[in-house]
Design a protein around this motif. Structure first.
Motif, PDB file in Angstrom:
ATOM      1  N   LEU A 192      -8.094  31.225  43.066  1.00 54.32           N
ATOM      2  CA  LEU A 192      -7.529  30.849  44.366  1.00 54.32           C
ATOM      3  C   LEU A 192      -6.019  30.666  44.268  1.00 54.32           C
ATOM      4  O   LEU A 192      -5.272  31.181  45.099  1.00 54.32           O
ATOM      5  N   ALA A 193      -5.551  29.970  43.251  1.00 54.19           N
ATOM      6  CA  ALA A 193      -4.107  29.775  43.081  1.00 54.19           C
ATOM      7  C   ALA A 193      -3.394  31.105  42.864  1.00 54.19           C
ATOM      8  O   ALA A 193      -2.245  31.270  43.274  1.00 54.19           O
ATOM      9  N   ARG A 233      -0.142  25.893  32.721  1.00 55.47           N
ATOM     10  CA  ARG A 233       1.297  26.142  32.666  1.00 55.47           C
ATOM     11  C   ARG A 233       1.694  27.022  33.851  1.00 55.47           C
ATOM     12  O   ARG A 233       0.877  27.780  34.375  1.00 55.47           O
ATOM     13  N   ALA A 234       2.958  26.947  34.236  1.00 54.99           N
ATOM     14  CA  ALA A 234       3.536  27.890  35.196  1.00 54.99           C
ATOM     15  C   ALA A 234       4.266  28.950  34.382  1.00 54.99           C
ATOM     16  O   ALA A 234       5.003  28.631  33.456  1.00 54.99           O
ATOM     17  N   CYS A 235       4.044  30.196  34.712  1.00 60.75           N
ATOM     18  CA  CYS A 235       4.729  31.284  34.016  1.00 60.75           C
ATOM     19  C   CYS A 235       6.141  31.394  34.575  1.00 60.75           C
ATOM     20  O   CYS A 235       6.331  31.470  35.784  1.00 60.75           O
ATOM     21  N   HIS A 236       7.122  31.391  33.695  1.00 59.43           N
ATOM     22  CA  HIS A 236       8.514  31.453  34.127  1.00 59.43           C
ATOM     23  C   HIS A 236       9.203  32.737  33.692  1.00 59.43           C
ATOM     24  O   HIS A 236      10.423  32.790  33.564  1.00 59.43           O
ATOM     25  N   ALA A 237       8.402  33.786  33.527  1.00 57.22           N
ATOM     26  CA  ALA A 237       8.999  35.101  33.304  1.00 57.22           C
ATOM     27  C   ALA A 237       9.674  35.525  34.608  1.00 57.22           C
ATOM     28  O   ALA A 237       9.268  35.087  35.687  1.00 57.22           O
ATOM     29  N   PRO A 238      10.694  36.358  34.531  1.00 58.97           N
ATOM     30  CA  PRO A 238      11.350  36.813  35.755  1.00 58.97           C
ATOM     31  C   PRO A 238      10.342  37.398  36.744  1.00 58.97           C
ATOM     32  O   PRO A 238       9.494  38.195  36.377  1.00 58.97           O
ATOM     33  N   ARG A 239      10.409  36.955  37.957  1.00 53.13           N
ATOM     34  CA  ARG A 239       9.612  37.416  39.086  1.00 53.13           C
ATOM     35  C   ARG A 239       8.152  36.995  39.036  1.00 53.13           C
ATOM     36  O   ARG A 239       7.397  37.323  39.952  1.00 53.13           O
ATOM     37  N   CYS A 240       7.688  36.293  38.035  1.00 58.61           N
ATOM     38  CA  CYS A 240       6.293  35.877  37.990  1.00 58.61           C
ATOM     39  C   CYS A 240       6.132  34.546  38.720  1.00 58.61           C
ATOM     40  O   CYS A 240       7.007  33.691  38.652  1.00 58.61           O
ATOM     41  N   VAL A 241       5.009  34.396  39.393  1.00 63.55           N
ATOM     42  CA  VAL A 241       4.758  33.179  40.170  1.00 63.55           C
ATOM     43  C   VAL A 241       3.392  32.582  39.852  1.00 63.55           C
ATOM     44  O   VAL A 241       2.902  31.723  40.560  1.00 63.55           O
ATOM     45  N   ARG A 242       2.786  33.032  38.768  1.00 64.01           N
ATOM     46  CA  ARG A 242       1.424  32.596  38.435  1.00 64.01           C
ATOM     47  C   ARG A 242       1.394  31.302  37.622  1.00 64.01           C
ATOM     48  O   ARG A 242       2.310  30.987  36.887  1.00 64.01           O
ATOM     49  N   TYR A 243       0.256  30.621  37.755  1.00 64.48           N
ATOM     50  CA  TYR A 243      -0.117  29.556  36.830  1.00 64.48           C
ATOM     51  C   TYR A 243      -1.135  30.177  35.877  1.00 64.48           C
ATOM     52  O   TYR A 243      -1.834  31.126  36.239  1.00 64.48           O
TER      53      TYR A 243
END
Length: 198
Positions: free
Chosen positions: A3-4, A146-156
């Motif tokens: 869902l997230a 965790r929150a992914c902090h790769a450029p342009r990524c918005v996933r947990y």
């Protein structure tokens, strides 16, 4: 997590919301297995809004879990307060009255299931999504969120090993390329760290 993850990178520098339309919500529901599985259920605007409301609460609580690290950049600017997110999630979970039932065949292991008193499959779906989120947020996997902090990524994502920093290898590659670019650009403009002479 499914869902997230309905808010995701579109592959071209933007963000896609899989639940932005009734049609997209129906497609997502029909692709699910597990708590969100609802067979041939077709979404309407009320169901879409209920699912999006649960997702908003989940993403706000995910941001609380990963704090003090930054939340996903997709919605960091519109996160509801944690107390409101808790209220919304609990209210959605409480919409369906369920009783645990034990099934124990003569041959095999016992298994639990939930017996619902609710006839409306839309209510059952929203409540199941909320209960699934409650189970996750109160369980041991929460510590690895965790929150992914790769450029342009918005996933947990759920961290699966000690050194994991990104949700998938392609995000790690993008992050390394971006760091290299910044170092190279900084060195070329004189803004980066000084180069060592051989």
């Amino acid at each position: 997590m499914e869902l997230a993850s309905t808010i995701r990178h579109d592959g071209e520098g933007g963000v896609v919301d899989d639940l932005a339309t009734v049609r997209g919500t129906t497609r997502w529901i029909q692709q699910q297995t597990g708590p969100a599985s609802a067979g041939g259920l077709v979404a309407d605007e009320e169901l879409r809004a209920g699912i999006v409301d649960v997702r908003g609460a989940v993403r706000a609580l995910f941001a609380r879990v990963v704090s003090p690290a930054p939340p996903s950049p997709a919605d960091a600017h519109v996160l509801m307060p944690a107390a409101e997110a808790l209220d919304r999630l609990n209210a959605a979970a409480a919409r369906e009255l369920v009783a645990p039932q034990l099934d124990w065949p003569a041959e095999g292991a016992p298994a639990a299931r939930l017996l619902s008193a609710e006839d409306d499959p839309r209510v059952r779906l929203v409540a199941a999504l909320a209960r699934d989120a409650v189970d996750f947020l109160s369980g041991p996997e929460r510590e690895q969120l965790r929150a992914c902090h790769a450029p342009r990524c918005v996933r947990y994502f759920i961290k699966s090993h000690g050194r994991q920093e990104w949700c998938r290898p392609s995000c790690g590659n993008r992050a390394r390329v971006a760091r290299h670019y910044e170092r190279t650009r900084g060195a070329a403009t004189g803004e980066g760290p000084p180069r060592r002479e051989p």
